[in-house]
Design an enzyme around this catalytic site. Sequence first.
Site, PDB file in Angstrom:
ATOM      1  N   CYS A   1       0.839  -1.206   0.000  1.00  0.00           N
ATOM      2  CA  CYS A   1       0.000   0.000   0.000  1.00  0.00           C
ATOM      3  C   CYS A   1       0.876   1.259   0.000  1.00  0.00           C
ATOM      4  CB  CYS A   1      -0.920  -0.005   1.209  1.00  0.00           C
ATOM      5  SG  CYS A   1      -2.050   1.393   1.206  1.00  0.00           S
TER       6      CYS A   1
ATOM      7  N   CYS B   1       0.090   5.048   6.913  1.00  0.00           N
ATOM      8  CA  CYS B   1      -0.591   4.848   8.204  1.00  0.00           C
ATOM      9  C   CYS B   1       0.388   4.187   9.191  1.00  0.00           C
ATOM     10  CB  CYS B   1      -1.828   3.979   8.025  1.00  0.00           C
ATOM     11  SG  CYS B   1      -2.911   4.590   6.698  1.00  0.00           S
TER      12      CYS B   1
ATOM     13  N   CYS C   1       0.189   0.420  10.343  1.00  0.00           N
ATOM     14  CA  CYS C   1      -0.184  -0.624   9.386  1.00  0.00           C
ATOM     15  C   CYS C   1       0.993  -1.361   8.744  1.00  0.00           C
ATOM     16  CB  CYS C   1      -1.047  -0.014   8.291  1.00  0.00           C
ATOM     17  SG  CYS C   1      -1.631  -1.270   7.141  1.00  0.00           S
TER      18      CYS C   1
ATOM     19  N   CYS D   1     -16.238  -9.481   5.368  1.00  0.00           N
ATOM     20  CA  CYS D   1     -15.691  -8.150   5.087  1.00  0.00           C
ATOM     21  C   CYS D   1     -14.451  -8.341   4.228  1.00  0.00           C
ATOM     22  CB  CYS D   1     -15.287  -7.447   6.375  1.00  0.00           C
ATOM     23  SG  CYS D   1     -16.636  -7.345   7.523  1.00  0.00           S
TER      24      CYS D   1
ATOM     25  N   CYS E   1     -19.421  -6.786   3.274  1.00  0.00           N
ATOM     26  CA  CYS E   1     -18.849  -5.481   3.595  1.00  0.00           C
ATOM     27  C   CYS E   1     -17.543  -5.355   2.808  1.00  0.00           C
ATOM     28  CB  CYS E   1     -18.571  -5.418   5.097  1.00  0.00           C
ATOM     29  SG  CYS E   1     -17.748  -3.912   5.627  1.00  0.00           S
TER      30      CYS E   1
ATOM     31  N   CYS F   1     -19.848   1.503   8.105  1.00  0.00           N
ATOM     32  CA  CYS F   1     -19.060   0.920   9.192  1.00  0.00           C
ATOM     33  C   CYS F   1     -17.840   1.824   9.360  1.00  0.00           C
ATOM     34  CB  CYS F   1     -18.636  -0.496   8.801  1.00  0.00           C
ATOM     35  SG  CYS F   1     -17.518  -1.261   9.972  1.00  0.00           S
TER      36      CYS F   1
ATOM     37  N   ARG G   1     -18.213  -3.337  17.282  1.00  0.00           N
ATOM     38  CA  ARG G   1     -17.400  -4.509  16.917  1.00  0.00           C
ATOM     39  C   ARG G   1     -16.096  -4.574  17.681  1.00  0.00           C
ATOM     40  NH1 ARG G   1     -19.779  -6.706  12.554  1.00  0.00           N
ATOM     41  NH2 ARG G   1     -21.398  -5.300  11.842  1.00  0.00           N
TER      42      ARG G   1
HETATM   43  S1  SF4 Z   1      -4.401   1.154   6.774  1.00  0.00           S
HETATM   44 FE1  SF4 Z   1      -2.730   0.079   5.682  1.00  0.00          FE
HETATM   45  S2  SF4 Z   1      -3.702  -0.763   3.884  1.00  0.00           S
HETATM   46 FE2  SF4 Z   1      -5.093   0.810   4.674  1.00  0.00          FE
HETATM   47  S3  SF4 Z   1      -4.508   2.682   3.630  1.00  0.00           S
HETATM   48 FE3  SF4 Z   1      -3.314   2.674   5.504  1.00  0.00          FE
HETATM   49  S4  SF4 Z   1      -1.364   1.705   4.917  1.00  0.00           S
HETATM   50 FE4  SF4 Z   1      -2.847   1.218   3.310  1.00  0.00          FE
END
Ligand code: SF4
Length: 365
Positions: free
Chosen positions: A53, A57, A60, A97, A129, A189, A261
């Site tokens: 990705c 974040c 993550c 999901c 979802c 959600c 949840r």
């Molecule tokens: S949470 Fe993870 S998968 Fe989702 S946008 Fe952020 S970096 Fe990408």
Amino acid sequence: MATRHNWTKEEILEIYNKPLMELLYEAATVHRKHHDPNTVQVSTLLSIKTGGCPEDCGYCPQAARYHTDIEGNDLMSVNHVKAQALRAKSAGSSRVCMGAAWRNVKDGPEFDNVLEMVRTINKLDMEVCCTLGMLTENQAQRLAEAGLYAYNHNLDTSEEYYKEVISTRGFDDRLETIDNVRKTNVTVCSGGIIGMGEKEEDRAGMLVALSTLNPQPESVPINALVPVEGTPMEEQAPVSIWEMVRMVATTRIVMPETQVRLSAGRTQMSREGQAMCFFAGANSIFAGDKLLTTPNPDVSEDMQMFKALGLNPQKPFTKKSKPETVEATESKYNSLGEKPKWSRPGHTIERNVVTEEKQKAKAKA
Ligand code: SF4
């Protein structure tokens, strides 16, 4: 009491910090008025496209820049997804999901495949979802037409603390995506994560942002951070069960109709701790040994817990009727090939930058 949409941060903090026994009693009372306290939904989270990705974040492991150990994969096939959904259904799940590690949905063959996955699972009489990143109104309409039951797009935390977690997309884009989903009959959600180093004020701030949406989200996942090696939050201390119970109870009080949840972080919780969360108003769990990429309790362990607590899995479409599926050939929406300008705030988040540099150097060595 009617659902309120004008909660303030101060009011929410006051609830969050009540003596625990009082908080639990109040939350359980609200819960019983709006839900069957002995029913908990079992959902299965399927990572249909893992890793790689482009976002940053801080929590993550799927962010490419942190080079974590997770195994990435391209978009799953519709048949593979169907087989997984059938397995989940026979293990007691009523909802699937599907998560893709994308910044936003892009029109094209991959999205067309996701629409086919939605059609396929809806036809299995399971709630579907998706969590696919930012979404335009036309894309939301196409998902709705395919039979999508819910779209997940978490706010993650308060608007203020969000700036300490993510720099590649803005909080307002998250709200806009939720708004686009609201223009369809797909349910919303949206929740967040605690334990990322935020203050109690930020937890309350996130609940203000969610509870003042009108209508409130039909589903609110509360995650406890699972710190993953290689991510900027790898050294974050785990949240205590008391914080989790307080967060669940407060969510239940300010969003009485919502399905709350209990999401990531359940492996760190005892059964007794989880039972307290159910008492405080949590009425959904994710089943399966993985939650996207982080560990989760085994399905049979969960079923044993349900037995011990006298809980029943919720049937699909209990809260809202099953959506109709329109076949691709009958669709009234076209792929518009939109190129929306989702924002990129691009400010510097020290711990994200340091981690990225460290991981880059490690990968080179
Ligand atoms: S949470 Fe993870 S998968 Fe989702 S946008 Fe952020 S970096 Fe990408």
